[in-house]
Design a protein around this motif. Structure first.
Motif, PDB file in Angstrom:
ATOM      1  N   PRO A 191       0.804  -1.228   0.000  1.00  0.00           N
ATOM      2  CA  PRO A 191       0.000   0.000   0.000  1.00  0.00           C
ATOM      3  C   PRO A 191       0.832   1.270   0.000  1.00  0.00           C
ATOM      4  O   PRO A 191       0.322   2.335  -0.351  1.00  0.00           O
ATOM      5  N   GLU A 192       2.109   1.181   0.374  1.00  0.00           N
ATOM      6  CA  GLU A 192       2.965   2.372   0.346  1.00  0.00           C
ATOM      7  C   GLU A 192       3.330   2.802  -1.072  1.00  0.00           C
ATOM      8  O   GLU A 192       3.814   3.922  -1.280  1.00  0.00           O
ATOM      9  N   VAL A 193       3.140   1.925  -2.060  1.00  0.00           N
ATOM     10  CA  VAL A 193       3.417   2.290  -3.445  1.00  0.00           C
ATOM     11  C   VAL A 193       2.300   3.194  -3.949  1.00  0.00           C
ATOM     12  O   VAL A 193       1.116   2.859  -3.857  1.00  0.00           O
ATOM     13  N   THR A 194       2.676   4.361  -4.481  1.00  0.00           N
ATOM     14  CA  THR A 194       1.713   5.306  -5.028  1.00  0.00           C
ATOM     15  C   THR A 194       1.327   4.873  -6.438  1.00  0.00           C
ATOM     16  O   THR A 194       2.180   4.432  -7.212  1.00  0.00           O
ATOM     17  N   LEU A 195       0.045   5.004  -6.774  1.00  0.00           N
ATOM     18  CA  LEU A 195      -0.453   4.598  -8.081  1.00  0.00           C
ATOM     19  C   LEU A 195      -0.972   5.814  -8.841  1.00  0.00           C
ATOM     20  O   LEU A 195      -1.640   6.674  -8.263  1.00  0.00           O
ATOM     21  N   SER A 196      -0.656   5.878 -10.155  1.00  0.00           N
ATOM     22  CA  SER A 196      -1.171   6.976 -10.976  1.00  0.00           C
ATOM     23  C   SER A 196      -2.005   6.422 -12.114  1.00  0.00           C
ATOM     24  O   SER A 196      -1.684   5.381 -12.697  1.00  0.00           O
ATOM     25  N   PHE A 197      -3.088   7.137 -12.417  1.00  0.00           N
ATOM     26  CA  PHE A 197      -4.087   6.666 -13.369  1.00  0.00           C
ATOM     27  C   PHE A 197      -4.182   7.585 -14.574  1.00  0.00           C
ATOM     28  O   PHE A 197      -4.115   8.818 -14.442  1.00  0.00           O
ATOM     29  N   ALA A 198      -4.359   6.970 -15.740  1.00  0.00           N
ATOM     30  CA  ALA A 198      -4.590   7.727 -16.963  1.00  0.00           C
ATOM     31  C   ALA A 198      -5.949   8.406 -16.881  1.00  0.00           C
ATOM     32  O   ALA A 198      -6.916   7.810 -16.400  1.00  0.00           O
ATOM     33  N   PRO A 199      -6.072   9.663 -17.359  1.00  0.00           N
ATOM     34  CA  PRO A 199      -7.342  10.387 -17.204  1.00  0.00           C
ATOM     35  C   PRO A 199      -8.480   9.785 -18.020  1.00  0.00           C
ATOM     36  O   PRO A 199      -9.643  10.010 -17.693  1.00  0.00           O
ATOM     37  N   GLY A 374      18.021  -1.902   5.007  1.00  0.00           N
ATOM     38  CA  GLY A 374      18.231  -0.617   5.663  1.00  0.00           C
ATOM     39  C   GLY A 374      17.476   0.544   5.074  1.00  0.00           C
ATOM     40  O   GLY A 374      17.841   1.704   5.323  1.00  0.00           O
ATOM     41  N   VAL A 375      16.422   0.298   4.290  1.00  0.00           N
ATOM     42  CA  VAL A 375      15.624   1.384   3.730  1.00  0.00           C
ATOM     43  C   VAL A 375      14.151   1.107   3.985  1.00  0.00           C
ATOM     44  O   VAL A 375      13.748  -0.037   4.187  1.00  0.00           O
ATOM     45  N   VAL A 376      13.343   2.164   3.967  1.00  0.00           N
ATOM     46  CA  VAL A 376      11.914   2.078   4.241  1.00  0.00           C
ATOM     47  C   VAL A 376      11.158   2.556   3.007  1.00  0.00           C
ATOM     48  O   VAL A 376      11.525   3.556   2.388  1.00  0.00           O
ATOM     49  N   LEU A 377      10.095   1.841   2.652  1.00  0.00           N
ATOM     50  CA  LEU A 377       9.240   2.238   1.541  1.00  0.00           C
ATOM     51  C   LEU A 377       8.263   3.306   2.017  1.00  0.00           C
ATOM     52  O   LEU A 377       7.586   3.127   3.033  1.00  0.00           O
ATOM     53  N   ALA A 378       8.191   4.411   1.284  1.00  0.00           N
ATOM     54  CA  ALA A 378       7.340   5.538   1.666  1.00  0.00           C
ATOM     55  C   ALA A 378       6.424   5.911   0.518  1.00  0.00           C
ATOM     56  O   ALA A 378       6.782   5.740  -0.653  1.00  0.00           O
ATOM     57  N   PRO A 379       5.242   6.442   0.803  1.00  0.00           N
ATOM     58  CA  PRO A 379       4.415   6.987  -0.270  1.00  0.00           C
ATOM     59  C   PRO A 379       5.060   8.253  -0.834  1.00  0.00           C
ATOM     60  O   PRO A 379       5.807   8.950  -0.133  1.00  0.00           O
ATOM     61  N   VAL A 380       4.757   8.558  -2.081  1.00  0.00           N
ATOM     62  CA  VAL A 380       5.350   9.726  -2.729  1.00  0.00           C
ATOM     63  C   VAL A 380       5.004  11.007  -1.982  1.00  0.00           C
ATOM     64  O   VAL A 380       5.826  11.932  -1.893  1.00  0.00           O
ATOM     65  N   SER A 381       3.810  11.084  -1.421  1.00  0.00           N
ATOM     66  CA  SER A 381       3.399  12.307  -0.725  1.00  0.00           C
ATOM     67  C   SER A 381       4.312  12.655   0.444  1.00  0.00           C
ATOM     68  O   SER A 381       4.381  13.817   0.861  1.00  0.00           O
ATOM     69  N   ALA A 382       5.028  11.670   0.983  1.00  0.00           N
ATOM     70  CA  ALA A 382       5.938  11.937   2.097  1.00  0.00           C
ATOM     71  C   ALA A 382       7.156  12.733   1.654  1.00  0.00           C
ATOM     72  O   ALA A 382       7.882  13.263   2.502  1.00  0.00           O
TER      73      ALA A 382
END
Length: 411
Positions: A191-199, A374-382
């Motif tokens: 769920p931390e992966v941000t998704l983008s949609f075609a208009p 040693g890394v954390v997955l973050a949403p793009v908004s962060a």
């Protein structure tokens, strides 16, 4: 007569066994328990299950006649010892707790928790949220609410990094066109992966809501003029270079009205548009006024987005790399490793890709053991920031943007 006599004898014998026999002697039995039982009692066991039925956890519990669980066969689960110290939580889960617990299907279930609570995906609110839309010329458009809440904040996925570890953000785009690929991205990626949609995606609002139900924050793709414009069929609402807003702003409004629930937009192509400050400025000002963030996908190097973002104070970030510009497994893995390296050097990084089956599969595998690396997955908004770099932060965080992301690797 003989049949009646033998029938009566059989009935008498059965009744005697029923009233005087011991059912436990009729065959072997196994006693199972979900937790360690050296001092356990029935009441303790039930309290630790916190009201969950054994069937809900996929097991059957049988208690001995004295109500004390006896010697148990193995259930194939691992018990976390309470004496072992535990590192600070990082939001990624799966670290052993000082209070102990067991692992079921690889998930740590601590005392007082249920398996369903551990595996549940935190859904984001169904869009639209009240107060964040308005009707303009027959279009439903995002807006900043009367109490100052912006869609860029309300529709973003919450994120915490208490361990102050390096963070990597990833956006997967091109969704909504192919339903199979879209469903795979929504259901299989963390769920931390941000998704983008075609208009122009069919049932766009449905897909946005499905993504948010699975915890994904969402971006809408806005087509922008590339240097190849005119030699290929482009979207009719493409934002054009050389325009001061007369054509671009009505086009932008039509694109923004296609759905609700997104925290920002991301460019689709746009190298020529991005190099024209006169065309970029009015578009970014509109985004700022409506509380929408801007994300650049990293597909072009020279652009006016950074300077215009500082001037208009729009929330902005840029991807450092397009992970699947070369659509081979080795190249995608190399790009993802590069993002990890950049994050460890500078505190944060961001990548962008498309919903190719290969990209989804590799991204899914890559995210499974990020914490061990040693890394954390973050949403793009962060990673979005507003305006110029903040002077208070002791260390610059590179995200591919000239603006500083609001992630503090120093804590």
């Amino acid at each position: 007569m003989s049949l009646l006599v033998f029938g009566g004898l059989a009935a008498s014998l059965g009744a005697g066994i029923h009233y005087s026999g011991n059912p436990s002697d009729s065959g072997p039995s196994a006693v199972l328990a979900l937790f360690e039982t050296s001092q356990g009692s029935t009441a303790e066991l039930k309290s630790r299950l916190k009201g969950e039925t054994p069937q809900a956890l996929g097991a059957r519990v049988v208690l001995a006649e004295d109500d004390t669980p006896s010697e148990q066969p193995s259930l194939g689960v691992e018990y976390a010892e309470s004496a072992a110290p535990s590192p600070a939580p990082t939001g990624q889960g799966d670290e052993d707790s000082p209070t102990g617990g067991i692992r079921i299907n690889g998930k740590l279930v601590r005392p007082g928790e249920s398996y369903g609570e551990v595996t549940r995906v935190t859904s984001l609110d169904t869009a639209p949220v009240a107060g964040l839309t308005e009707r303009v010329n027959g279009l439903s458009l995002p807006r900043i609410s009367a109490d100052g809440q912006a869609p860029a904040d309300v529709y973003a996925r919450p994120f915490a990094n208490p361990g102050n570890q390096p963070v990597v953000a990833l956006v997967i785009g091109g969704l909504g066109i192919n339903s199979t690929h879209t469903k795979a991205a929504i259901e299989e990626l963390p769920p931390e992966v941000t998704l983008s949609f075609a208009p122009d995606a069919g049932n766009l609002q449905y897909w946005v809501n499905k993504a948010r139900e699975q915890g994904h924050e969402v971006l809408i793709e806005v087509p922008m003029e590339s240097f190849e414009y005119g030699r290929m069929k482009m979207h009719p609402q493409t934002l054009l270079a050389g325009d001061t807003g007369d054509r671009n702003l009505p086009r932008l409004e039509r694109l923004l009205s296609r759905a609700s629930g997104y925290f920002g937009i991301i460019n689709y192509q746009g190298a020529k548009f991005a190099e024209d400050p006169g065309a970029v400025g009015p578009v970014l000002q509109t985004l700022r006024d409506r509380g929408i963030a801007l994300v650049e996908d990293g597909s072009f190097k020279n652009g006016a987005f950074d300077r215009a973002a500082m001037r208009t104070q729009v929330k902005f970030t840029r991807a450092a790399a397009t992970i699947d510009a070369k659509l081979t497994a080795d190249d995608i893995r190399t790009e993802l490793l590069g993002l990890e390296t950049l994050a460890k050097e500078n505190g944060a990084s961001m990548g962008a890709g498309y919903a190719f089956p290969l990209t989804i599969e590799i991204a899914k595998d890559w995210t499974q053991d990020m914490q061990k690396r040693g890394v954390v997955l973050a949403p793009v908004s962060a990673l979005v920031s507003v305006g110029p770099a903040e002077k208070s932060q002791p260390k610059r965080v590179q995200t591919g943007s000239l603006s500083q992301a609001p992630v503090n690797p120093e804590g």
